[in-house]
Design an enzyme around this catalytic site. Structure first.
Site, mmCIF file in Angstrom:
data_model
loop_
_atom_site.group_PDB
_atom_site.id
_atom_site.type_symbol
_atom_site.label_atom_id
_atom_site.label_comp_id
_atom_site.label_asym_id
_atom_site.label_seq_id
_atom_site.Cartn_x
_atom_site.Cartn_y
_atom_site.Cartn_z
ATOM 1 N NE ARG A 1 6.142 5.033 -7.577
ATOM 2 C CZ ARG A 1 5.316 3.914 -7.288
ATOM 3 N NH1 ARG A 1 4.454 3.474 -8.022
ATOM 4 N NH2 ARG A 1 5.717 3.250 -6.275
ATOM 5 C CG ASN B 1 -15.614 49.051 18.971
ATOM 6 O OD1 ASN B 1 -16.486 48.387 18.369
ATOM 7 N ND2 ASN B 1 -15.004 50.010 18.488
ATOM 8 C CG ASN C 1 -1.230 -6.043 -2.875
ATOM 9 O OD1 ASN C 1 -1.832 -6.127 -1.644
ATOM 10 N ND2 ASN C 1 -0.254 -6.115 -2.922
ATOM 11 C CG ASN D 1 2.701 5.239 -5.549
ATOM 12 O OD1 ASN D 1 3.253 4.543 -4.353
ATOM 13 N ND2 ASN D 1 1.750 4.671 -6.071
ATOM 14 N N GLY E 1 12.911 -2.864 -1.891
ATOM 15 C CA GLY E 1 11.817 -3.639 -2.086
ATOM 16 C C GLY E 1 11.027 -3.821 -0.652
ATOM 17 C CB ALA F 1 -9.222 58.255 16.165
ATOM 18 C CE1 TYR G 1 -0.460 40.233 14.750
ATOM 19 C CE2 TYR G 1 0.627 41.851 15.773
ATOM 20 C CZ TYR G 1 0.392 40.671 15.434
ATOM 21 O OH TYR G 1 1.344 39.871 16.363
ATOM 22 C CG ASP H 1 2.348 4.305 -0.313
ATOM 23 O OD1 ASP H 1 1.640 3.370 0.262
ATOM 24 O OD2 ASP H 1 2.369 4.248 -1.309
ATOM 25 N N GLY I 1 -0.568 -3.950 -7.782
ATOM 26 C CA GLY I 1 -0.199 -5.246 -8.379
ATOM 27 C C GLY I 1 -1.630 -6.168 -8.404
HETATM 28 C C1 UD1 Z 1 2.830 -1.918 -3.729
HETATM 29 C C2 UD1 Z 1 2.612 -3.462 -4.183
HETATM 30 C C3 UD1 Z 1 1.318 -3.556 -4.994
HETATM 31 C C4 UD1 Z 1 0.074 -2.999 -4.495
HETATM 32 C C5 UD1 Z 1 0.457 -1.262 -3.959
HETATM 33 C C6 UD1 Z 1 -0.653 -0.718 -3.278
HETATM 34 C C7 UD1 Z 1 4.707 -4.406 -3.798
HETATM 35 C C8 UD1 Z 1 5.945 -5.085 -4.581
HETATM 36 N N1 UD1 Z 1 3.671 -4.068 -4.360
HETATM 37 O O1 UD1 Z 1 3.337 -1.268 -4.927
HETATM 38 O O2 UD1 Z 1 1.207 -4.828 -5.285
HETATM 39 O O3 UD1 Z 1 -0.799 -2.690 -5.311
HETATM 40 O O4 UD1 Z 1 1.601 -1.365 -3.276
HETATM 41 O O5 UD1 Z 1 -0.506 0.641 -2.948
HETATM 42 O O6 UD1 Z 1 4.689 -4.866 -2.499
HETATM 43 N N2 UD1 Z 1 8.682 0.350 1.358
HETATM 44 C C9 UD1 Z 1 9.748 0.177 2.180
HETATM 45 N N3 UD1 Z 1 11.020 -0.214 1.553
HETATM 46 C C10 UD1 Z 1 10.996 -0.549 0.322
HETATM 47 C C11 UD1 Z 1 10.422 -0.296 -0.524
HETATM 48 C C12 UD1 Z 1 9.050 0.288 -0.360
HETATM 49 O O7 UD1 Z 1 9.744 0.370 3.263
HETATM 50 O O8 UD1 Z 1 12.520 -1.020 0.184
HETATM 51 C C13 UD1 Z 1 7.356 0.985 1.425
HETATM 52 C C14 UD1 Z 1 7.109 2.247 1.025
HETATM 53 O O9 UD1 Z 1 7.628 3.175 1.526
HETATM 54 C C15 UD1 Z 1 5.498 2.244 0.594
HETATM 55 C C16 UD1 Z 1 5.387 0.759 0.776
HETATM 56 O O10 UD1 Z 1 6.435 0.215 1.232
HETATM 57 O O11 UD1 Z 1 5.015 2.799 1.949
HETATM 58 C C17 UD1 Z 1 4.853 0.330 -0.813
HETATM 59 O O12 UD1 Z 1 6.054 0.639 -1.509
HETATM 60 P P1 UD1 Z 1 5.650 1.169 -2.960
HETATM 61 O O13 UD1 Z 1 6.880 1.538 -3.517
HETATM 62 O O14 UD1 Z 1 4.818 2.432 -2.906
HETATM 63 O O15 UD1 Z 1 4.994 0.185 -3.976
HETATM 64 P P2 UD1 Z 1 4.130 0.294 -4.937
HETATM 65 O O16 UD1 Z 1 4.720 0.271 -6.171
HETATM 66 O O17 UD1 Z 1 2.906 1.218 -4.606
HETATM 67 CA CA CA Z 2 2.620 2.846 -2.989
#
Ligand code: UD1
Ligand code: CA
Length: 452
Positions: free
Chosen positions: A20, A381, A182, A249, A91, A427, A370, A115, A152
């Site tokens: 995003r 000065n 969350n 995001n 994930g 000058a 500069y 993030d 979430g």
């Molecule tokens: C996530 C939560 C959501 C919560 C929100 C808060 C999940 C499924 N959802 O959603 O419930 O309300 O954060 O901000 O967890 N990341 C990895 N590896 C991956 C995917 C993500 O390290 O494969 C890291 C990202 O870099 C990020 C964090 O996990 O720092 C959260 O991932 P992101 O995709 O931003 O989750 P959200 O959709 O914001």
């Molecule tokens: Ca996020």
């Protein structure tokens, strides 16, 4: 978390694709108030004194490791950071799973998202206290959000027990109405976490493993109150819940976070006695210190600098990596580039640019100059439009100017050159040779007149 709590570790998940954000730069390296997002998170983590910090990064994020390492030279955490690679960004649960061997070395883990940089250390300390009091398998840091879209949702039964977390894409209209969301911050009892991680199934359009699914699984393991939600209270820490717990995001959210953080920084400065004339147009980063009774006029940008007491920074100044002592007058529209060192009572005025130079006590560079790679003594000065020519196209050279020197208007000082104390330069002169003490140097052609 203190030495006696050394069982606590911190895991930061920062390996997402950041789709995003639509950027080549990893999300945790996007600049926020003068430093990468991850630096803010690590600074907060540092205040919790965890036994160890794990950062899950993607393979492509070698850059992230490099940047973090470059940033942490002075941090107490520096020997306690472990980088863990998540090869496939499928994930948040998968990110945590990659850190299994890190987790096995500890008993409890505070999970932070790469993030979510606005959380304050006090909030996390309270969150941890609450966890220690109840000793659940998992505690989720939640917050009420007027506009919960994208977060979430925390689903509870009538008694208020947490049942599950449902992600936006899987929520029914009914669940979408829930405002408690969350924050992506959890504390887990590690054996409990590891016992369910492998059972999380991939789902959704993107076929991802959601860490949030651990909650329902933990709840299924026993009917006891296994998962608790620790709700961030309004006004906890220095600001409202959304202002702490928002996740970044997209570029739009990055700008929102920037605004929140900027105002927090300005509020702190004002509380310590700095006058900020127009907070809405003032940009000062977290690594800047400013002394009492200094006045900052509108449209000023300051990063990684130290400004003393009783200074006035007039409209439109741009100050980077510099040091300004007390009672200094800057601007309007002065530009201090890195390693400018402006001493007491000096003045850098209208459209003057200073780089890697010392401007001695009471010295003035008031108009259109500069000054680069130079050392100016006291009470010098520099006349309007005078400059140091420090660069010959290949190398940079120094200009040294002694105390009480008077540099006339529109003078070129061709470095390397030294103007000894008390000297005056006429000058319009182009000075290529050193000028001796108390002398008058003039280096320009004599005016001639031609009859019509
Ligand atoms: C996530 C939560 C959501 C919560 C929100 C808060 C999940 C499924 N959802 O959603 O419930 O309300 O954060 O901000 O967890 N990341 C990895 N590896 C991956 C995917 C993500 O390290 O494969 C890291 C990202 O870099 C990020 C964090 O996990 O720092 C959260 O991932 P992101 O995709 O931003 O989750 P959200 O959709 O914001
Ligand atoms: Ca996020």
């Amino acid at each position: 978390m203190g030495a006696k709590n050394s069982k606590f570790s911190v895991l930061i998940v920062a390996a997402g694709k950041g789709t995003r954000m639509k950027s080549m730069l990893p999300k945790s390296l996007q600049p926020l108030a003068g430093q990468p997002i991850i630096a803010h998170i690590l600074q907060t983590a540092e205040k919790l004194s965890p036994s160890k910090v794990g950062i899950v990064v993607s393979e492509k994020n070698g850059l992230l490791e490099k940047q973090v390492r470059a940033n942490i030279k002075n941090w107490s955490l520096k020997n306690n950071i472990e980088f863990i690679v998540q090869y496939k960004a499928d994930g948040t649960a998968s990110a945590v799973k990659c850190a299994s061997s890190f987790l096995k070395k500890h008993k409890k883990v505070l999970i932070l998202c790469g993030d979510t940089p606005l959380l304050e250390s006090n909030t996390l300390l309270n969150f941890k206290k609450d966890f220690c009091k109840h000793q659940p398998a998992c505690s989720i840091l939640t917050f009420d959000n007027k506009n919960p879209h994208g977060y979430g949702r925390i689903v509870k039964d009538k008694k208020g027990n947490v049942l599950e977390i449902v992600e936006e894409n899987h929520a029914t209209d009914e669940i979408k109405k829930i405002n408690e969301v969350n924050s992506g911050v959890y504390i887990f009892d590690i054996p409990s976490l590891l016992s369910v991680l492998g059972k999380i199934k991939k789902k959704g359009k993107k076929q991802e493993y959601y860490l949030t699914d651990a909650i329902e699984l933990l709840n299924k393991k026993t009917l006891a109150k296994h998962v608790i939600a620790s709700k961030l209270k309004q006004g906890e820490g220095a600001s409202s819940t959304f202002k702490q717990a928002m996740g970044i995001n997209s570029k739009k959210q990055l700008a929102e976070a920037e605004k929140i953080l900027r105002h927090k920084i300005l509020d702190k400065l004002m509380a310590s006695g700095v006058t900020i004339v127009d907070p809405d147009s003032t940009y000062i980063d977290a690594n800047t210190k400013i002394g009492k009774d200094t006045i900052i006029q509108p449209n000023v940008y300051i990063t990684n600098s130290k400004i003393g007491k009783n200074c006035i920074v007039k409209m439109g100044c741009y100050i980077v990596d510099s040091k300004v002592a007390n009672k200094v007058e800057l601007g309007p529209y002065a530009h201090l580039r890195p390693q400018s060192d402006i001493r007491n009572n000096a003045k850098i005025g209208n459209f003057s640019e200073i780089k890697k130079s010392i401007i001695g006590e009471g010295s003035k560079v008031p108009h259109l100059s500069y000054v680069g790679d130079s050392v100016l003594g006291k009470k010098v000065n520099v006349g309007a439009g005078a400059i140091t020519a420090n660069y010959d196209g290949k190398n940079k050279y120094k200009t040294i100017i002694g105390d009480n020197v008077f540099v006339g208007s529109n003078v070129n000082l061709i470095a390397p050159v030294k103007v000894n104390s008390g000297a005056k330069i006429g000058a319009g002169s182009t000075i290529t040779e050193d000028v001796s003490k108390n002398s008058l140097a003039i280096a320009r052609t004599r005016q001639i007149e031609k009859k019509p």
